[in-house]
Design an enzyme around this catalytic site. Structure first.
Site, PDB file in Angstrom:
ATOM      1  CB  SER A  38      46.576  17.345  44.927  1.00 34.00           C
ATOM      2  OG  SER A  38      47.649  18.257  44.905  1.00 34.00           O
ATOM      3  CE  LYS A 104      47.250  20.636  48.061  1.00 33.79           C
ATOM      4  NZ  LYS A 104      46.925  19.402  47.399  1.00 33.79           N
TER       5      LYS A 104
END
Length: 181
Positions: A38, A104
């Protein structure tokens, strides 16, 4: 008697080292392993990173663009017990994994209006300059969020393959476990 003193000395040295490593891992710095794609192309699967825990310890917000470790279980409260048990030493001793931790990038802070339109992210009406992205986002539907107090909004750099705030929701400040060094 001399042997007993030596054994006691070793045991106390090991105990002190254990406590110091726990304190360092809980409050100051901790290693993490990237699990998944990701954050491609910035970070890669199985890459090891060190994370400063100071933002978590002193409860301050990370900056825009910071890469952070989050606890994705946003529907539950975190406690100091979680901080202790999430330490790598206990993870190893208890044979647990940290699959609930995501890495993230911070996109929004409290009060920000975030929009997805024209395959781009806008913060407060201004398109974000994101040179770290590898490809255009394939999002087709326009969406908008207002980040609530004491929360942040995060996204992965691989926008087309990321479980982030678009899916799990806003991240409470106490679920931000640290910032990548």
């Amino acid at each position: 008697m001399n042997l007993l003193k030596r054994v006691r000395g070793w045991i106390s040295s090991i105990a002190i080292a254990f406590v110091i490593s726990l304190v360092i891992g809980i409050f100051l710095i901790q290693p993490y392993r990237v699990d998944g794609h990701s954050m491609d192309p910035t970070l890669h699967d199985n890459q090891r990173v060190f994370v400063s825990k100071l933002s978590h310890t002193f409860s301050y917000f990370p900056d825009y663009g910071d890469i952070v470790i989050i606890d994705s279980r946003v529907d539950r409260d975190r406690s100091f017990r979680d901080d202790v048990l999430d330490n790598p030493i206990f993870q190893l001793l208890l044979n647990r994994s940290n699959r609930n931790f995501y890495i993230k990038r911070v996109i929004g802070k409290p009060g920000d209006v975030l929009e997805l339109k024209d395959h781009r992210v806008y913060r407060n009406g201004v398109p974000l300059d994101e040179p770290y992205l590898n490809e255009v986002m394939s999002e087709s539907a326009d969406e908008q969020w207002v980040v609530p107090d004491d929360h942040i909004f995060v996204m992965g750099d691989n926008r087309n393959n990321s479980q982030d705030s678009r899916v799990i929701g806003f991240i409470p400040l106490d679920h931000v476990l640290g910032k990548k060094l």
